[in-house]
Motif scaffolding. Structure first.
Motif, PDB file in Angstrom:
ATOM      1  N   CYS A  32      49.303 100.765  76.270  1.00 48.26           N
ATOM      2  CA  CYS A  32      50.027  99.880  75.342  1.00 48.26           C
ATOM      3  C   CYS A  32      49.066  98.993  74.578  1.00 48.26           C
ATOM      4  O   CYS A  32      49.220  98.787  73.354  1.00 48.26           O
ATOM      5  CB  CYS A  32      51.032  99.035  76.111  1.00 48.26           C
ATOM      6  SG  CYS A  32      52.398  99.973  76.831  1.00 48.26           S
ATOM      7  N   PHE A  33      48.066  98.445  75.261  1.00 53.24           N
ATOM      8  CA  PHE A  33      47.094  97.573  74.612  1.00 53.24           C
ATOM      9  C   PHE A  33      46.328  98.328  73.536  1.00 53.24           C
ATOM     10  O   PHE A  33      46.140  97.831  72.415  1.00 53.24           O
ATOM     11  CB  PHE A  33      46.125  97.013  75.649  1.00 53.24           C
ATOM     12  CG  PHE A  33      45.076  96.097  75.074  1.00 53.24           C
ATOM     13  CD1 PHE A  33      45.354  94.768  74.828  1.00 53.24           C
ATOM     14  CD2 PHE A  33      43.798  96.578  74.777  1.00 53.24           C
ATOM     15  CE1 PHE A  33      44.386  93.925  74.297  1.00 53.24           C
ATOM     16  CE2 PHE A  33      42.837  95.744  74.243  1.00 53.24           C
ATOM     17  CZ  PHE A  33      43.132  94.414  74.002  1.00 53.24           C
ATOM     18  N   ASN A  34      45.870  99.521  73.867  1.00 56.81           N
ATOM     19  CA  ASN A  34      45.120 100.325  72.892  1.00 56.81           C
ATOM     20  C   ASN A  34      45.977 100.697  71.691  1.00 56.81           C
ATOM     21  O   ASN A  34      45.491 100.754  70.554  1.00 56.81           O
ATOM     22  CB  ASN A  34      44.580 101.591  73.560  1.00 56.81           C
ATOM     23  CG  ASN A  34      43.445 101.303  74.518  1.00 56.81           C
ATOM     24  OD1 ASN A  34      42.873 100.218  74.521  1.00 56.81           O
ATOM     25  ND2 ASN A  34      43.113 102.269  75.358  1.00 56.81           N
ATOM     26  N   ARG A  35      47.247 100.952  71.943  1.00 52.23           N
ATOM     27  CA  ARG A  35      48.128 101.413  70.871  1.00 52.23           C
ATOM     28  C   ARG A  35      48.533 100.285  69.935  1.00 52.23           C
ATOM     29  O   ARG A  35      48.608 100.472  68.710  1.00 52.23           O
ATOM     30  CB  ARG A  35      49.376 102.054  71.484  1.00 52.23           C
ATOM     31  CG  ARG A  35      50.370 102.614  70.471  1.00 52.23           C
ATOM     32  CD  ARG A  35      51.486 103.346  71.186  1.00 52.23           C
ATOM     33  NE  ARG A  35      50.991 104.468  71.978  1.00 52.23           N
ATOM     34  CZ  ARG A  35      51.741 105.166  72.828  1.00 52.23           C
ATOM     35  NH1 ARG A  35      53.015 104.839  73.011  1.00 52.23           N
ATOM     36  NH2 ARG A  35      51.219 106.179  73.505  1.00 52.23           N
ATOM     37  N   TYR A  36      48.771  99.085  70.479  1.00 53.23           N
ATOM     38  CA  TYR A  36      49.362  98.028  69.675  1.00 53.23           C
ATOM     39  C   TYR A  36      48.441  96.856  69.358  1.00 53.23           C
ATOM     40  O   TYR A  36      48.736  96.071  68.457  1.00 53.23           O
ATOM     41  CB  TYR A  36      50.617  97.489  70.365  1.00 53.23           C
ATOM     42  CG  TYR A  36      51.679  98.535  70.591  1.00 53.23           C
ATOM     43  CD1 TYR A  36      52.348  99.107  69.517  1.00 53.23           C
ATOM     44  CD2 TYR A  36      51.999  98.962  71.877  1.00 53.23           C
ATOM     45  CE1 TYR A  36      53.333 100.086  69.717  1.00 53.23           C
ATOM     46  CE2 TYR A  36      52.979  99.928  72.089  1.00 53.23           C
ATOM     47  CZ  TYR A  36      53.640 100.482  71.004  1.00 53.23           C
ATOM     48  OH  TYR A  36      54.595 101.441  71.202  1.00 53.23           O
ATOM     49  N   VAL A  37      47.332  96.728  70.091  1.00 51.39           N
ATOM     50  CA  VAL A  37      46.508  95.533  69.936  1.00 51.39           C
ATOM     51  C   VAL A  37      45.063  95.846  69.565  1.00 51.39           C
ATOM     52  O   VAL A  37      44.500  95.234  68.661  1.00 51.39           O
ATOM     53  CB  VAL A  37      46.526  94.676  71.230  1.00 51.39           C
ATOM     54  CG1 VAL A  37      45.642  93.440  71.074  1.00 51.39           C
ATOM     55  CG2 VAL A  37      47.943  94.284  71.595  1.00 51.39           C
TER      56      VAL A  37
END
Length: 224
Positions: free
Chosen positions: A28-33
């Motif tokens: 999630c972090f890699n995808r959105y942030v």
């Protein structure tokens, strides 16, 4: 410490449960942030966020009183362990990935890392060995393999369980084919460690990381 096995299932669930939760958070972090951050921050966070997945097993290790030797690390013949690791990574690359590029099927191994500068390759090998391989080998060929081996009393069961878990670990970033391939790689790593002289978990970290790094090298050499 292993005379009482009743806590081992709890230790396994806690350690691997943390890994999967942290993996979901990383995805999630890699995808959105991640891509919204400055380059320097991305470089540092990419390594540290991956290493965070090992925190759960590491905490369990410390609470249980395990040592690094329990996870099949060794202080003996470090040079030999390193050389074995290099040989493993190079051999895997020569057998599994280089032929794809030489036969015009390099897109099957394209990891999307198309580099132009030396510093990118230097960072890549640190990331592959010091983050990805270190984390995954510690978790699956170290922590999980040892816990399951002691709990079941069978090296075969430990190989199978740790390798299946290693395959499922790639569920967020790959297809069922990749999950199957990484499961087979997990079995291979376990067998190599048990059969090859001076092959330890450190050797697997080096071999695994070098294999991943060489994929990036071939992608750029062959201009995929």
């Amino acid at each position: 410490m292993y005379k009482d096995k009743k806590n081992l299932p709890v230790q396994i669930v806690m350690g691997i449960g943390w890994c999967m939760l942290a993996l979901w958070g990383l995805v999630c972090f890699n995808r959105y942030v991640l891509m919204s951050l400055p380059l320097q921050a991305r470089l540092v966070l990419s390594i540290n966020m991956y290493l965070c997945m090992a925190i759960g097993p590491l905490v369990v290790m410390l609470i249980a009183g395990d040592t690094w030797t329990d996870y099949l690390f060794s202080r003996e013949k470090i040079g030999g362990q390193i050389l074995v690791g290099i040989a493993i990574g190079a051999a895997m690359s020569l057998v599994l990935t280089l032929p794809l590029f030489l036969t015009g099927h390099g897109e099957w191994s394209d990891n999307g890392k198309h580099y132009q500068f030396l510093w990118q390759y230097l960072y890549e090998i640190v990331y592959c060995v010091g983050a990805v391989a270190l984390t995954e080998e510690f978790i699956f060929r170290g922590f999980l393999y040892r816990k399951v081996h002691v709990l079941s009393g069978s090296s075969g069961v430990a190989v199978l369980v740790s390798s299946l878990a290693f395959g499922l670990f790639h569920i967020f970033s790959g297809s069922m084919v990749q999950i199957g391939i990484t499961t087979l790689m997990g079995i291979f790593f376990c067998l190599v460690r048990s059969k090859v002289k001076n092959c330890t978990t450190l050797s697997l970290i080096i071999g695994h990381g070098l294999y991943n790094f060489l994929i990036t090298v071939w992608v750029n050499v062959f201009g995929i």
